[in-house]
Design a protein around this motif. Sequence first.
Motif, PDB file in Angstrom:
ATOM      1  N   PHE A 108       0.799  -1.234   0.000  1.00  0.00           N
ATOM      2  CA  PHE A 108       0.000   0.000   0.000  1.00  0.00           C
ATOM      3  C   PHE A 108       0.828   1.280   0.000  1.00  0.00           C
ATOM      4  O   PHE A 108       0.296   2.344   0.322  1.00  0.00           O
ATOM      5  N   VAL A 109       2.123   1.216  -0.336  1.00  0.00           N
ATOM      6  CA  VAL A 109       2.958   2.414  -0.330  1.00  0.00           C
ATOM      7  C   VAL A 109       3.852   2.430  -1.568  1.00  0.00           C
ATOM      8  O   VAL A 109       4.293   1.375  -2.035  1.00  0.00           O
ATOM      9  N   PRO A 110       4.160   3.616  -2.108  1.00  0.00           N
ATOM     10  CA  PRO A 110       5.050   3.695  -3.264  1.00  0.00           C
ATOM     11  C   PRO A 110       6.527   3.555  -2.911  1.00  0.00           C
ATOM     12  O   PRO A 110       7.363   3.555  -3.822  1.00  0.00           O
ATOM     13  N   TYR A 111       6.858   3.433  -1.626  1.00  0.00           N
ATOM     14  CA  TYR A 111       8.252   3.166  -1.253  1.00  0.00           C
ATOM     15  C   TYR A 111       8.766   1.942  -1.999  1.00  0.00           C
ATOM     16  O   TYR A 111       9.916   1.880  -2.445  1.00  0.00           O
ATOM     17  N   GLY A 112       7.907   0.941  -2.135  1.00  0.00           N
ATOM     18  CA  GLY A 112       8.185  -0.234  -2.948  1.00  0.00           C
ATOM     19  C   GLY A 112       6.858  -0.849  -3.339  1.00  0.00           C
ATOM     20  O   GLY A 112       5.975  -1.003  -2.490  1.00  0.00           O
ATOM     21  N   VAL A 113       6.684  -1.165  -4.627  1.00  0.00           N
ATOM     22  CA  VAL A 113       5.362  -1.574  -5.097  1.00  0.00           C
ATOM     23  C   VAL A 113       5.270  -3.078  -5.345  1.00  0.00           C
ATOM     24  O   VAL A 113       4.326  -3.547  -5.975  1.00  0.00           O
ATOM     25  N   CYS A 114       6.234  -3.850  -4.832  1.00  0.00           N
ATOM     26  CA  CYS A 114       6.139  -5.304  -4.903  1.00  0.00           C
ATOM     27  C   CYS A 114       5.457  -5.815  -3.636  1.00  0.00           C
ATOM     28  O   CYS A 114       6.048  -5.752  -2.553  1.00  0.00           O
ATOM     29  N   PRO A 115       4.232  -6.335  -3.710  1.00  0.00           N
ATOM     30  CA  PRO A 115       3.530  -6.794  -2.515  1.00  0.00           C
ATOM     31  C   PRO A 115       3.841  -8.238  -2.136  1.00  0.00           C
ATOM     32  O   PRO A 115       3.427  -8.693  -1.072  1.00  0.00           O
ATOM     33  N   SER A 116       4.535  -8.971  -3.014  1.00  0.00           N
ATOM     34  CA  SER A 116       4.840 -10.374  -2.733  1.00  0.00           C
ATOM     35  C   SER A 116       6.236 -10.690  -3.265  1.00  0.00           C
ATOM     36  O   SER A 116       6.414 -10.939  -4.458  1.00  0.00           O
ATOM     37  N   ALA A 117       7.193 -10.700  -2.359  1.00  0.00           N
ATOM     38  CA  ALA A 117       8.570 -10.946  -2.786  1.00  0.00           C
ATOM     39  C   ALA A 117       8.743 -12.366  -3.319  1.00  0.00           C
ATOM     40  O   ALA A 117       9.537 -12.601  -4.238  1.00  0.00           O
ATOM     41  N   VAL A 118       8.010 -13.331  -2.764  1.00  0.00           N
ATOM     42  CA  VAL A 118       8.152 -14.705  -3.245  1.00  0.00           C
ATOM     43  C   VAL A 118       7.575 -14.858  -4.653  1.00  0.00           C
ATOM     44  O   VAL A 118       8.086 -15.641  -5.466  1.00  0.00           O
ATOM     45  N   THR A 119       6.524 -14.115  -4.971  1.00  0.00           N
ATOM     46  CA  THR A 119       5.966 -14.178  -6.319  1.00  0.00           C
ATOM     47  C   THR A 119       6.944 -13.606  -7.331  1.00  0.00           C
ATOM     48  O   THR A 119       7.185 -14.199  -8.398  1.00  0.00           O
ATOM     49  N   LEU A 120       7.519 -12.448  -7.016  1.00  0.00           N
ATOM     50  CA  LEU A 120       8.510 -11.863  -7.919  1.00  0.00           C
ATOM     51  C   LEU A 120       9.747 -12.747  -8.002  1.00  0.00           C
ATOM     52  O   LEU A 120      10.359 -12.881  -9.072  1.00  0.00           O
ATOM     53  N   ALA A 121      10.118 -13.387  -6.893  1.00  0.00           N
ATOM     54  CA  ALA A 121      11.252 -14.313  -6.912  1.00  0.00           C
ATOM     55  C   ALA A 121      10.990 -15.463  -7.878  1.00  0.00           C
ATOM     56  O   ALA A 121      11.896 -15.897  -8.609  1.00  0.00           O
TER      57      ALA A 121
ATOM     58  N   GLY B 259      16.711 -13.927  -3.496  1.00  0.00           N
ATOM     59  CA  GLY B 259      16.261 -13.965  -2.115  1.00  0.00           C
ATOM     60  C   GLY B 259      15.234 -12.896  -1.822  1.00  0.00           C
ATOM     61  O   GLY B 259      15.142 -11.892  -2.536  1.00  0.00           O
ATOM     62  N   THR B 260      14.454 -13.107  -0.769  1.00  0.00           N
ATOM     63  CA  THR B 260      13.498 -12.094  -0.329  1.00  0.00           C
ATOM     64  C   THR B 260      14.111 -11.296   0.812  1.00  0.00           C
ATOM     65  O   THR B 260      14.739 -11.851   1.700  1.00  0.00           O
ATOM     66  N   ALA B 261      13.919  -9.985   0.753  1.00  0.00           N
ATOM     67  CA  ALA B 261      14.509  -9.097   1.754  1.00  0.00           C
ATOM     68  C   ALA B 261      13.544  -7.953   2.091  1.00  0.00           C
ATOM     69  O   ALA B 261      13.816  -6.822   1.755  1.00  0.00           O
ATOM     70  N   VAL B 262      12.465  -8.288   2.742  1.00  0.00           N
ATOM     71  CA  VAL B 262      12.141  -9.618   3.256  1.00  0.00           C
ATOM     72  C   VAL B 262      10.685  -9.917   2.958  1.00  0.00           C
ATOM     73  O   VAL B 262       9.905  -9.035   2.603  1.00  0.00           O
ATOM     74  N   SER B 263      10.307 -11.200   3.154  1.00  0.00           N
ATOM     75  CA  SER B 263       8.906 -11.565   3.231  1.00  0.00           C
ATOM     76  C   SER B 263       8.435 -11.251   4.653  1.00  0.00           C
ATOM     77  O   SER B 263       9.082 -11.629   5.627  1.00  0.00           O
TER      78      SER B 263
ATOM     79  N   VAL C 190       2.990 -21.514   7.256  1.00  0.00           N
ATOM     80  CA  VAL C 190       2.910 -22.715   6.430  1.00  0.00           C
ATOM     81  C   VAL C 190       2.794 -22.337   4.959  1.00  0.00           C
ATOM     82  O   VAL C 190       3.441 -22.939   4.091  1.00  0.00           O
ATOM     83  N   THR C 191       1.983 -21.344   4.651  1.00  0.00           N
ATOM     84  CA  THR C 191       1.886 -20.878   3.267  1.00  0.00           C
ATOM     85  C   THR C 191       3.240 -20.425   2.752  1.00  0.00           C
ATOM     86  O   THR C 191       3.672 -20.792   1.646  1.00  0.00           O
ATOM     87  N   LEU C 192       3.935 -19.630   3.549  1.00  0.00           N
ATOM     88  CA  LEU C 192       5.240 -19.144   3.140  1.00  0.00           C
ATOM     89  C   LEU C 192       6.239 -20.295   3.034  1.00  0.00           C
ATOM     90  O   LEU C 192       7.076 -20.330   2.113  1.00  0.00           O
ATOM     91  N   GLY C 193       6.151 -21.257   3.949  1.00  0.00           N
ATOM     92  CA  GLY C 193       7.031 -22.410   3.886  1.00  0.00           C
ATOM     93  C   GLY C 193       6.793 -23.250   2.642  1.00  0.00           C
ATOM     94  O   GLY C 193       7.749 -23.731   2.008  1.00  0.00           O
ATOM     95  N   GLU C 194       5.536 -23.438   2.275  1.00  0.00           N
ATOM     96  CA  GLU C 194       5.227 -24.177   1.052  1.00  0.00           C
ATOM     97  C   GLU C 194       5.798 -23.463  -0.166  1.00  0.00           C
ATOM     98  O   GLU C 194       6.382 -24.090  -1.069  1.00  0.00           O
ATOM     99  N   GLN C 195       5.635 -22.152  -0.218  1.00  0.00           N
ATOM    100  CA  GLN C 195       6.150 -21.387  -1.350  1.00  0.00           C
ATOM    101  C   GLN C 195       7.675 -21.451  -1.414  1.00  0.00           C
ATOM    102  O   GLN C 195       8.262 -21.619  -2.494  1.00  0.00           O
ATOM    103  N   ALA C 196       8.324 -21.337  -0.252  1.00  0.00           N
ATOM    104  CA  ALA C 196       9.782 -21.389  -0.219  1.00  0.00           C
ATOM    105  C   ALA C 196      10.301 -22.746  -0.655  1.00  0.00           C
ATOM    106  O   ALA C 196      11.283 -22.847  -1.412  1.00  0.00           O
ATOM    107  N   ALA C 197       9.653 -23.822  -0.191  1.00  0.00           N
ATOM    108  CA  ALA C 197      10.068 -25.161  -0.596  1.00  0.00           C
ATOM    109  C   ALA C 197       9.895 -25.351  -2.095  1.00  0.00           C
ATOM    110  O   ALA C 197      10.752 -25.945  -2.771  1.00  0.00           O
ATOM    111  N   LEU C 198       8.793 -24.856  -2.630  1.00  0.00           N
ATOM    112  CA  LEU C 198       8.538 -24.968  -4.066  1.00  0.00           C
ATOM    113  C   LEU C 198       9.628 -24.260  -4.874  1.00  0.00           C
ATOM    114  O   LEU C 198      10.162 -24.821  -5.847  1.00  0.00           O
ATOM    115  N   LEU C 199       9.976 -23.052  -4.480  1.00  0.00           N
ATOM    116  CA  LEU C 199      11.009 -22.308  -5.196  1.00  0.00           C
ATOM    117  C   LEU C 199      12.379 -22.950  -5.027  1.00  0.00           C
ATOM    118  O   LEU C 199      13.188 -22.968  -5.962  1.00  0.00           O
ATOM    119  N   HIS C 200      12.653 -23.448  -3.848  1.00  0.00           N
ATOM    120  CA  HIS C 200      13.917 -24.129  -3.594  1.00  0.00           C
ATOM    121  C   HIS C 200      14.081 -25.336  -4.506  1.00  0.00           C
ATOM    122  O   HIS C 200      15.123 -25.521  -5.155  1.00  0.00           O
TER     123      HIS C 200
END
Length: 342
Positions: free
Chosen positions: A46-59, A72-76, A84-94
Amino acid sequence: MRVGTFALAAQFPGQGQGEALHRAVRTAEAAEEAGLDAVWLAEHHFVPYGVCPSAVTLAALLLGRTRRIGVGTAVSVLPTSHPVTLGEQAALLHLTSGGRFTLGVGRGGPWIDLEVFGSGLPAYETGFPESLDLLLRWLREPRVGADGERYSFREVPVVPRADELLEAPEGPPVVVACTSPASVRLAAERGLPMLLGMHCGDEEKAEAVALWRRTALAAGRSPEEVAAAGHVSAGVLQIADSRAQASEALAKAMPGWLQQGLGAHVTVDGRARRMRDPHAYTELLCGLHPVGPPRLCADRLAATAESTGVSRFALMVEGTGDLAATEENVRRLGGEVLPMLR
């Protein structure tokens, strides 16, 4: 020493959000072309400081666009994500990237994000350790259940298993953003490397690393594990033929972005917040980080590594807000600065 870029997808005044995201993608592609080691992706809401709302998606996108470089995400932001959702996504990308993904997590801030995503202020103020431990269990164990204050569920199988990748059977590396002694101790007790912020100087980072080492050893971590921890230092890099030219380039663009971006943050509970003066903050960043000709930048990075014990760098290279200038900055980092460090 491993040097990478730090892509915030910063929206500078007069730019569209798509333009900021395109620059972040091109920064990663240019980083691989330039021979850098990694690209780190920020996450904001919700801020223009950075407009990526999902670092894992962009990763995921960037892992598909590249072949060698680490992502890498800096940070999720963990308080607004289910572990668990984040863990599933991280395992998938790994697994699908062959071990090129690193998961960076942090507490974020007391922002309205906590209201929008329904997690509430306690998730930020007290819930981070529980969320972090559940995430780590998901990445390291075959079956996981929970019986905590925030998360409670019956045991379920972990699918996909992050430890099935033979080249990196321990699962994706995890780093923790640390902005206080409490977060340093939290990371150290779990043996997790730190991500240290742009606003910190070498002395403050050296103190954090020393505290991390003492705490990790006291928690039973081996001296070898402690010595091998790959802490990450976030910073700003701008290369020009002189220090004055590099500083001027940032001074023209960054204050407007900081004023617009930092000013857009809204606290969830109406608490007062003090915003940094954008011009003074830009000047501070230029003084703390590698801003100037290639030799100065190389010496600055080497000095930081030697004085702090930090071995990895995540460098914001988009400080001018201009795509062509950002790509040139990355090319010079790879072609002129890295050879001096290696």
